[in-house]
Design a protein around this motif. Structure first.
Motif, PDB file in Angstrom:
ATOM      1  N   ASN A 183     -16.988 -27.477 -29.263  1.00 15.36           N
ATOM      2  CA  ASN A 183     -17.112 -28.486 -28.198  1.00 15.36           C
ATOM      3  C   ASN A 183     -16.571 -27.946 -26.882  1.00 15.36           C
ATOM      4  O   ASN A 183     -15.416 -27.534 -26.811  1.00 15.36           O
ATOM      5  N   GLU A 191     -21.502 -27.048 -27.820  1.00 13.84           N
ATOM      6  CA  GLU A 191     -21.828 -28.464 -27.667  1.00 13.84           C
ATOM      7  C   GLU A 191     -21.406 -28.934 -26.279  1.00 13.84           C
ATOM      8  O   GLU A 191     -20.242 -28.827 -25.900  1.00 13.84           O
ATOM      9  N   THR A 214     -22.057 -32.263 -23.253  1.00 12.34           N
ATOM     10  CA  THR A 214     -22.421 -33.687 -23.240  1.00 12.34           C
ATOM     11  C   THR A 214     -23.261 -33.979 -21.994  1.00 12.34           C
ATOM     12  O   THR A 214     -23.278 -33.193 -21.042  1.00 12.34           O
ATOM     13  N   GLU A 215     -23.914 -35.126 -22.037  1.00 10.10           N
ATOM     14  CA  GLU A 215     -24.805 -35.511 -20.933  1.00 10.10           C
ATOM     15  C   GLU A 215     -24.063 -35.541 -19.602  1.00 10.10           C
ATOM     16  O   GLU A 215     -24.600 -35.168 -18.568  1.00 10.10           O
ATOM     17  N   ARG A 216     -22.808 -35.990 -19.675  1.00 10.24           N
ATOM     18  CA  ARG A 216     -21.925 -36.050 -18.513  1.00 10.24           C
ATOM     19  C   ARG A 216     -21.892 -34.705 -17.756  1.00 10.24           C
ATOM     20  O   ARG A 216     -21.809 -34.652 -16.549  1.00 10.24           O
ATOM     21  N   MET A 229     -26.799 -30.762 -27.346  1.00 12.52           N
ATOM     22  CA  MET A 229     -26.378 -31.903 -26.536  1.00 12.52           C
ATOM     23  C   MET A 229     -25.692 -32.901 -27.461  1.00 12.52           C
ATOM     24  O   MET A 229     -26.342 -33.551 -28.279  1.00 12.52           O
ATOM     25  N   ASP A 230     -24.358 -32.991 -27.353  1.00 11.08           N
ATOM     26  CA  ASP A 230     -23.530 -33.811 -28.241  1.00 11.08           C
ATOM     27  C   ASP A 230     -23.588 -35.287 -27.832  1.00 11.08           C
ATOM     28  O   ASP A 230     -23.856 -35.596 -26.667  1.00 11.08           O
ATOM     29  N   ASP A 231     -23.311 -36.173 -28.780  1.00 14.20           N
ATOM     30  CA  ASP A 231     -23.211 -37.623 -28.516  1.00 14.20           C
ATOM     31  C   ASP A 231     -24.428 -38.142 -27.764  1.00 14.20           C
ATOM     32  O   ASP A 231     -24.310 -39.034 -26.898  1.00 14.20           O
ATOM     33  N   PHE A 232     -25.609 -37.600 -28.059  1.00  9.69           N
ATOM     34  CA  PHE A 232     -26.794 -37.937 -27.278  1.00  9.69           C
ATOM     35  C   PHE A 232     -27.116 -39.425 -27.374  1.00  9.69           C
ATOM     36  O   PHE A 232     -27.083 -40.020 -28.451  1.00  9.69           O
ATOM     37  N   GLY A 262     -24.645 -41.195 -22.970  1.00  9.68           N
ATOM     38  CA  GLY A 262     -24.342 -40.775 -21.596  1.00  9.68           C
ATOM     39  C   GLY A 262     -25.326 -41.341 -20.612  1.00  9.68           C
ATOM     40  O   GLY A 262     -25.997 -42.331 -20.875  1.00  9.68           O
ATOM     41  N   ASP A 276     -25.760 -39.549 -31.334  1.00 10.62           N
ATOM     42  CA  ASP A 276     -24.438 -40.134 -31.523  1.00 10.62           C
ATOM     43  C   ASP A 276     -24.414 -41.061 -32.734  1.00 10.62           C
ATOM     44  O   ASP A 276     -25.384 -41.735 -33.054  1.00 10.62           O
TER      45      ASP A 276
END
Ligand code: C2E
Ligand code: MG
Ligand code: MG
Ligand code: MG
Length: 283
Positions: A117, A149, A151-153, A177-180, A183, A201
């Motif tokens: 991450n 990994e 994130t969208e952020r 792309m994590d937690d998709f 974000g 996510d």
């Protein structure tokens, strides 16, 4: 008298701030000591290919074995590490350790890839690409066995993200792309970003039991339409795994397959899976 009044006003307004500053400084000292004393540890959670249920990789997740507080989860110290800048040396340790431990596994399990991450601060640091190249060279892990990994952020400034990501991709690593879905990414530029995988996510997976589930199949199709793999996070039951498999989701990760495990237990998990597969092949 006037002077005292001013002094007390000063204290009144700044005491909470000073407290927070002290707290932050204490945390920073704690984190630095933890790094020096080897109090951090990596746990590994297997990532499963759904159609044949093979382990194709694992996510490295940091844990802090605090001498007094016991096992501290990342949610309690990663935010402070980010605020104090300590995330940079901590994540450097994470990447180095993940690369070294994964390299040790490649003899027996040559197809494994390890996910780490990244944090926004690190992602935006100018030196990160060079540092990663150095870590890969130092540890000798072939780059295609390392997955980053994000994130969208981190991709909200699209131009900048595109620049950083293409430099990272040039090293030979993959990007997830994590937690998709949680974000604010604008779907219109998702196609432009050189990513290899969407990790849906777990909040979406939890709603599988719902009657009208249109979100999950849509995200899976979206991923496939832009030519990337799709992994579902937080899979806790066979019902969820079978549902996702039916919707052509490529991969899954979650307590149903295994919680994050200390390295030694993760190796045992791999060996058991391997033995079970061999036994199935023989019957
Ligand atoms: P993440 O990257 O989304 O990691 C997945 C989190 O979901 C992990 O929590 C994992 O233990 C948990 N999880 C996995 N399967 C299941 C499941 O079936 N059900 C439920 N309820 N939870 C599941 P963990 O290890 O506490 O990590 C939390 C977050 O901390 C991670 O979210 C990641 O954003 C961050 N993190 C962890 N390790 C690192 C690190 O080395 N560096 C940085 N920068 N962040 C990290
Ligand atoms: Mg992750
Ligand atoms: Mg995640
Ligand atoms: Mg998550």
């Amino acid at each position: 008298e006037a002077r005292n009044k001013a002094a007390s006003d000063f204290l009144f307004f700044t005491e909470p701030m000073a407290d927070r500053l002290h707290e932050k400084m204490a945390m920073e000292r704690d984190l630095r000591r933890a790094l020096e004393n080897g109090e951090f540890e990596l746990y590994y959670q297997p990532q499963i290919r759904l159609y044949d249920r093979q382990v194709i990789g694992m996510e490295a997740l940091i844990r802090w074995r605090h001498p007094e507080k016991g096992m501290v989860p990342p949610s309690l110290f990663i935010p402070v590490a980010e605020q104090t800048g300590m995330i940079i040396p901590i994540n450097e340790w994470v990447i180095r350790t993940a690369c070294l431990q994964t390299k040790q596994l490649l003899d027996r399990f040559p197809h494994l890839s390890v996910s780490v991450n990244l944090s926004p601060y690190e992602f935006e640091s100018r030196r990160f690409v060079d540092k990663l190249a150095g870590l890969l060279a130092d540890t000798g892990l072939p780059p295609h066995h390392l997955d980053l990994e994000i994130t969208e952020r981190m991709t909200m400034d699209t131009e900048r993200a595109l620049d950083i990501l293409s430099n990272l991709k040039a090293l030979g690593v993959t990007i997830s792309m994590d937690d998709f879905g949680t974000g604010y990414s604008s779907l219109s530029y998702l196609t432009d970003l050189p990513i290899d995988r969407l990790k849906i996510d777990r909040s979406f997976v939890q709603h599988i039991q719902g009657k009208k589930d249109v979100i999950l199949p849509s995200i899976i199709r979206l991923g496939h339409n832009i030519g990337v793999k799709v992994l579902a996070e937080g899979v806790e039951t066979e019902t969820e795994a079978a549902y996702l498999q039916g919707k052509r989701c490529d991969e899954a990760q979650g307590y149903y397959f295994s919680p994050p495990l200390p390295y030694d237990e993760f190796v045992r998990f791999l060996k058991e899976q391997h033995a079970r597969r061999r036994a199935q092949e023989l019957t």
